[in-house]
Enzyme design. Structure first.
Site, short mmCIF file in Angstrom:
data_model
loop_
_atom_site.label_atom_id
_atom_site.label_comp_id
_atom_site.label_asym_id
_atom_site.label_seq_id
_atom_site.Cartn_x
_atom_site.Cartn_y
_atom_site.Cartn_z
N LYS A 20 57.54 -7.50 41.61
CA LYS A 20 57.47 -8.03 40.04
C LYS A 20 57.59 -9.27 40.09
O LYS A 20 58.29 -9.90 41.16
CB LYS A 20 58.89 -7.43 39.63
CG LYS A 20 58.62 -5.73 39.76
CD LYS A 20 59.90 -5.27 38.96
CE LYS A 20 60.32 -3.59 39.32
NZ LYS A 20 61.60 -3.60 38.32
N TYR A 60 54.59 1.97 32.58
CA TYR A 60 55.70 2.33 33.23
C TYR A 60 55.94 3.58 32.05
O TYR A 60 56.56 3.69 31.13
CB TYR A 60 56.73 1.16 32.97
CG TYR A 60 57.17 0.41 33.69
CD1 TYR A 60 58.12 1.51 34.66
CD2 TYR A 60 57.37 -1.12 33.86
CE1 TYR A 60 58.25 0.24 35.77
CE2 TYR A 60 57.30 -1.68 34.96
CZ TYR A 60 58.46 -1.32 35.99
OH TYR A 60 58.93 -1.58 37.26
N PHE A 68 64.52 -0.44 26.31
CA PHE A 68 64.23 -1.68 27.69
C PHE A 68 62.55 -1.66 27.64
O PHE A 68 62.37 -2.60 28.42
CB PHE A 68 64.99 -1.50 28.86
CG PHE A 68 64.70 0.02 29.84
CD1 PHE A 68 63.93 -0.27 30.72
CD2 PHE A 68 65.61 0.57 29.85
CE1 PHE A 68 64.11 1.14 31.80
CE2 PHE A 68 66.13 1.60 30.55
CZ PHE A 68 64.92 1.86 31.49
N ARG A 113 67.07 -4.87 47.21
CA ARG A 113 67.96 -4.87 46.06
C ARG A 113 69.36 -5.39 45.97
O ARG A 113 69.60 -5.94 45.65
CB ARG A 113 67.79 -3.73 45.37
CG ARG A 113 66.05 -3.32 44.28
CD ARG A 113 66.33 -2.41 43.07
NE ARG A 113 65.37 -1.99 42.57
CZ ARG A 113 64.11 -1.36 42.11
NH1 ARG A 113 65.32 0.14 42.44
NH2 ARG A 113 63.10 -0.99 41.30
N ASN A 123 65.06 -6.95 39.19
CA ASN A 123 65.39 -6.01 40.20
C ASN A 123 64.64 -6.25 41.42
O ASN A 123 64.54 -5.51 42.24
CB ASN A 123 66.07 -4.94 40.31
CG ASN A 123 65.25 -3.97 39.57
OD1 ASN A 123 63.59 -4.25 39.30
ND2 ASN A 123 65.15 -2.38 39.50
N HIS A 126 59.56 -2.44 43.13
CA HIS A 126 58.90 -1.42 42.01
C HIS A 126 58.43 -0.38 43.91
O HIS A 126 58.03 -1.12 44.12
CB HIS A 126 57.99 -1.54 41.16
CG HIS A 126 57.04 0.08 40.96
ND1 HIS A 126 57.58 0.88 40.10
CD2 HIS A 126 56.40 1.08 41.50
CE1 HIS A 126 57.17 2.14 39.87
NE2 HIS A 126 56.32 1.63 41.21
N GLU A 137 49.80 5.79 40.08
CA GLU A 137 50.30 4.14 40.43
C GLU A 137 48.88 3.60 41.58
O GLU A 137 48.30 2.39 40.96
CB GLU A 137 51.68 3.86 41.07
CG GLU A 137 52.73 4.50 40.08
CD GLU A 137 54.36 4.23 40.20
OE1 GLU A 137 55.09 4.26 39.49
OE2 GLU A 137 54.63 4.05 41.69
N1 UDP Z 1 65.50 -1.21 33.65
C1 UDP Z 1 65.46 -1.88 32.97
N2 UDP Z 1 67.35 -1.76 32.58
C2 UDP Z 1 67.77 -0.23 32.28
C3 UDP Z 1 67.59 0.70 34.11
C4 UDP Z 1 65.72 0.48 34.00
O1 UDP Z 1 65.60 -3.46 33.07
O2 UDP Z 1 68.54 0.36 32.30
C5 UDP Z 1 64.49 -1.69 34.59
C6 UDP Z 1 64.74 -1.84 35.95
O3 UDP Z 1 63.33 -2.65 36.20
C7 UDP Z 1 63.77 -0.33 36.21
C8 UDP Z 1 63.08 -0.27 35.85
O4 UDP Z 1 63.23 -0.95 34.96
O5 UDP Z 1 63.25 -1.42 38.18
C9 UDP Z 1 62.45 1.17 35.97
O6 UDP Z 1 63.57 2.28 35.74
P1 UDP Z 1 63.36 3.09 36.94
O7 UDP Z 1 64.97 4.23 36.15
O8 UDP Z 1 61.94 4.44 36.92
O9 UDP Z 1 64.14 2.72 37.90
P2 UDP Z 1 63.28 2.16 39.82
O10 UDP Z 1 62.56 3.67 40.00
O11 UDP Z 1 62.50 1.06 39.41
O12 UDP Z 1 64.54 2.65 40.22
#
Ligand code: UDP
Length: 162
Positions: A20, A60, A68, A113, A123, A126, A137
């Site tokens: 990212k 997303y 968010f 991470r 973080n 992705h 994707e």
């Molecule tokens: N995210 C955020 N706040 C939250 C949860 C998620 O900003 O409380 C962001 C974070 O960057 C995360 C992305 O949204 O990587 C996608 O969320 P997901 O639950 O799909 O997590 P991932 O698959 O990336 O671990």
């Protein structure tokens, strides 16, 4: 023998991984690539793109009802992203292990991470969370001709297939 190899190759799965904008800005591209590469996974597609906010929203879409979502889509489109497709046995599930928990405060040390990020909104990486998402994707980010299929010389040492 050759037949075994073909069968084996057909079983290999693919996942979508993206560094990212925060990971790119922090100079972590090579570190992230290196963790997948050293594990034994194979890079079959890569490009640097600045996605539009609309495109980020498509990526997303499953999170569109989350509070968010807007900030997340804005952030993903705020700068260069390194979009990649990695291939190998178990790469979807194990890729998520290499990445670590969504919230870096909860990611284990040794994960990407866990070692390299501090807060959930930054973080750095992705990774697709399942076979269907991976397929969707990869199709969203890449045209079929942007992906390569090849046998690397290392595969017989990684998989033990002669
Ligand atoms: N995210 C955020 N706040 C939250 C949860 C998620 O900003 O409380 C962001 C974070 O960057 C995360 C992305 O949204 O990587 C996608 O969320 P997901 O639950 O799909 O997590 P991932 O698959 O990336 O671990």
């Amino acid at each position: 023998m050759l037949q075994d190899q073909e069968v084996h190759a057909a079983e290999l799965e693919r996942t979508f991984i993206a560094v990212k904008p925060d990971g790119v800005q922090r100079g972590l591209i090579s570190e992230i690539i290196s963790r997948f590469e050293r594990k034994g996974y194979k890079l079959v597609g890569i490009k640097v793109v600045v996605p539009s906010k609309e495109f980020a929203g498509k990526h997303y879409h499953a999170l569109k009802d989350k509070p968010f979502f807007n900030g997340l889509s804005e952030f993903l489109s705020s700068g260069p992203v390194v979009a990649m497709v990695w291939e190998g046995e178990g790469v979807i599930t194990y890729g998520r292990k290499l990445i670590g928990a969504t919230d870096p405060q909860k990611s284990e040390p040794g994960t990407i991470r866990g070692d390299l990020a501090v807060v959930v909104g930054r973080n750095i990486i992705h990774g697709s969370d399942g076979p269907e998402t991976a397929k969707d994707e990869i199709n969203l980010w890449f045209k079929p001709e942007e992906l390569v299929s090849f046998t690397s010389n290392a595969e017989k040492w990684i998989y033990g297939v002669n």
